[in-house]
Write an enzyme that holds these catalytic residues in place. Structure first.
Site, mmCIF file in Angstrom:
data_model
loop_
_atom_site.group_PDB
_atom_site.id
_atom_site.type_symbol
_atom_site.label_atom_id
_atom_site.label_comp_id
_atom_site.label_asym_id
_atom_site.label_seq_id
_atom_site.Cartn_x
_atom_site.Cartn_y
_atom_site.Cartn_z
ATOM 1 N N ASP A 81 -0.761 7.391 -7.021
ATOM 2 C CA ASP A 81 -1.236 7.552 -5.641
ATOM 3 C C ASP A 81 -2.588 8.233 -5.724
ATOM 4 O OD1 ASP A 81 -0.297 6.930 -2.855
ATOM 5 O OD2 ASP A 81 -1.061 8.963 -2.594
ATOM 6 N N SER A 82 -3.547 7.637 -5.089
ATOM 7 C CA SER A 82 -4.909 8.118 -5.278
ATOM 8 C C SER A 82 -5.695 7.938 -3.998
ATOM 9 C CB SER A 82 -5.565 7.350 -6.427
ATOM 10 O OG SER A 82 -5.317 5.963 -6.320
HETATM 11 P P1 IMP Z 1 -2.786 3.908 -2.853
HETATM 12 O O1 IMP Z 1 -2.634 2.559 -3.471
HETATM 13 O O2 IMP Z 1 -1.860 4.168 -1.734
HETATM 14 O O3 IMP Z 1 -2.791 4.996 -3.892
HETATM 15 O O4 IMP Z 1 -4.225 3.887 -2.189
HETATM 16 C C1 IMP Z 1 -5.336 4.231 -2.895
HETATM 17 C C2 IMP Z 1 -6.573 3.893 -2.081
HETATM 18 O O5 IMP Z 1 -7.559 4.877 -2.415
HETATM 19 C C3 IMP Z 1 -7.145 2.550 -2.490
HETATM 20 O O6 IMP Z 1 -6.751 1.530 -1.638
HETATM 21 C C4 IMP Z 1 -8.637 2.796 -2.428
HETATM 22 O O7 IMP Z 1 -9.077 2.610 -1.121
HETATM 23 C C5 IMP Z 1 -8.756 4.270 -2.774
HETATM 24 N N1 IMP Z 1 -8.945 4.440 -4.228
HETATM 25 C C6 IMP Z 1 -8.072 4.978 -5.123
HETATM 26 N N2 IMP Z 1 -8.570 4.957 -6.359
HETATM 27 C C7 IMP Z 1 -9.772 4.375 -6.259
HETATM 28 C C8 IMP Z 1 -10.749 4.036 -7.229
HETATM 29 O O8 IMP Z 1 -10.620 4.233 -8.436
HETATM 30 N N3 IMP Z 1 -11.864 3.456 -6.736
HETATM 31 C C9 IMP Z 1 -12.050 3.196 -5.418
HETATM 32 N N4 IMP Z 1 -11.159 3.454 -4.485
HETATM 33 C C10 IMP Z 1 -10.011 4.050 -4.901
#
Ligand code: IMP
Length: 230
Positions: A81-82
Site C-alpha cells: 500500500d503506497s
Molecule cells: P494502492 O494501490 O492502493 O497502494 O495505491 C497506490 C497509489 O499511489 C497508486 O495508484 C498511485 O497513484 C500512487 N503511487 C504509489 N506508488 C507510486 C509510485 O511508485 N509512483 C507513482 N505513483 C505511485
C-alpha cells in the site's frame, strides 16, 4: 525459491517488485487469481491498508487449499500500500492516492492516473518551489501462507494471520513538479522529482527509480528479513 502472491492487479507495481527482488523470488499477481475478492481499504494508514489486503487475500487463498496446489516451497502474500504525501496539501492525497480524483464525486473505484495528476496540478497551482516538498511512502505487509497442516485449529483465523503479518516501510523524499514530464512509470511519477535530481521519476526511468524509490527501500528491508532467516 520463495513465491510471493502480490495482492495487486497493478501490472506496473508487480513488474517493479519482481525487478527489484530479482530471481530468488517468484512474484504472482492477482491477475493469476481472477476470482480473488476485492478488499475495502478502510484503514487510515498505509500499514493498516497493506495488512487488510494481505490478510484478506491470505485468508481467501487458504479457504480452498487447491488454489495453492501449483505452488511448491515457501509461499507468502505480499501487499503493497503506497501513496504520495504533499506537504502543501497537509499530506494529501495520502492513503487516498489511488482514488484522489474520485473523492468528491464519490465515484467508486480508483481514478485514472491522468485525472489524479490533473487534480494535483490544479491544487498546487501557484505554490512556490520551496513549498512543493512531498514524499512517496510504501508499506509492505507480508503474510505467510501456512500450509493446512501447519495451521492451528480452527485453521487460519484472520487474527492468526494478522499476528503472523510483518510490515516493512520505505519513503522517498522529493518535490512536486509544476507540470507532468516523462512517459515512464505509473501514477504520480510524471509529477514527482526525487531529492537530488531535477527530472521526474517518469523521466529518470526504471533503473534510477528502483534505486531510490519508497518501494525499493521497503523491499530492501523485506530482503534483509529473509537474509537473516537463512
Ligand atoms: P494502492 O494501490 O492502493 O497502494 O495505491 C497506490 C497509489 O499511489 C497508486 O495508484 C498511485 O497513484 C500512487 N503511487 C504509489 N506508488 C507510486 C509510485 O511508485 N509512483 C507513482 N505513483 C505511485
Amino acid at each position: 525459491m520463495k513465491t510471493l502472491i502480490l495482492a495487486t492487479r497493478n501490472k506496473h507495481k508487480t513488474e517493479e517488485i519482481q525487478q527489484i527482488l530479482g530471481t530468488g523470488f517468484k512474484c504472482l499477481s492477482l491477475n493469476e487469481f481472477p476470482d480473488a475478492p476485492p478488499v475495502d481499504e478502510t484503514a487510515t494508514t498505509f500499514g493498516g491498508n497493506a495488512t487488510l489486503k494481505s490478510v484478506g487475500l491470505a485468508r481467501w487463498l487458504l479457504e480452498t487449499p487447491s488454489k495453492l496446489s501449483g505452488i511448491a516451497g515457501e509461499a507468502y502474500v505480499l501487499a503493497d500500500d503506497s501513496g504520495l504525501e504533499v506537504d502543501a496539501l497537509n499530506g494529501a492525497p495520502g492513503v487516498y492516492s489511488a482514488r484522489f480524483a474520485h473523492l468528491e464525486s464519490g465515484k467508486p473505484g480508483n481514478s485514472p492516473d491522468g485525472e489524479n495528476n490533473a487534480k494535483l496540478l490544479s491544487l498546487m497551482q501557484g505554490v512556490p518551489v520551496e513549498k512543493r516538498n512531498a514524499r512517496f511512502r510504501c508499506a509492505l505487509a507480508l503474510t505467510p501462507l501456512l500450509k493446512a497442516d501447519k495451521c492451528s485449529s480452527p485453521p487460519c483465523e484472520a487474527d492468526e494471520l494478522e499476528v503472523a503479518t510483518l510490515i516493512f516501510e520505505g519513503a522517498c523524499e522529493g518535490r512536486m513538479d509544476t507540470k507532468p514530464a516523462g512517459g515512464g512509470g505509473f501514477g504520480y511519477d510524471p509529477m514527482f522529482i526525487p531529492a537530488g535530481y531535477d527530472k521526474s521519476f517518469a523521466e529518470l526511468g526504471e533503473d534510477v527509480k528502483n534505486r531510490l524509490s519508497h518501494r525499493s527501500k521497503a523491499l530492501a528491508k523485506l530482503q534483509q528479513h529473509f537474509a537473516k532467516q537463512s
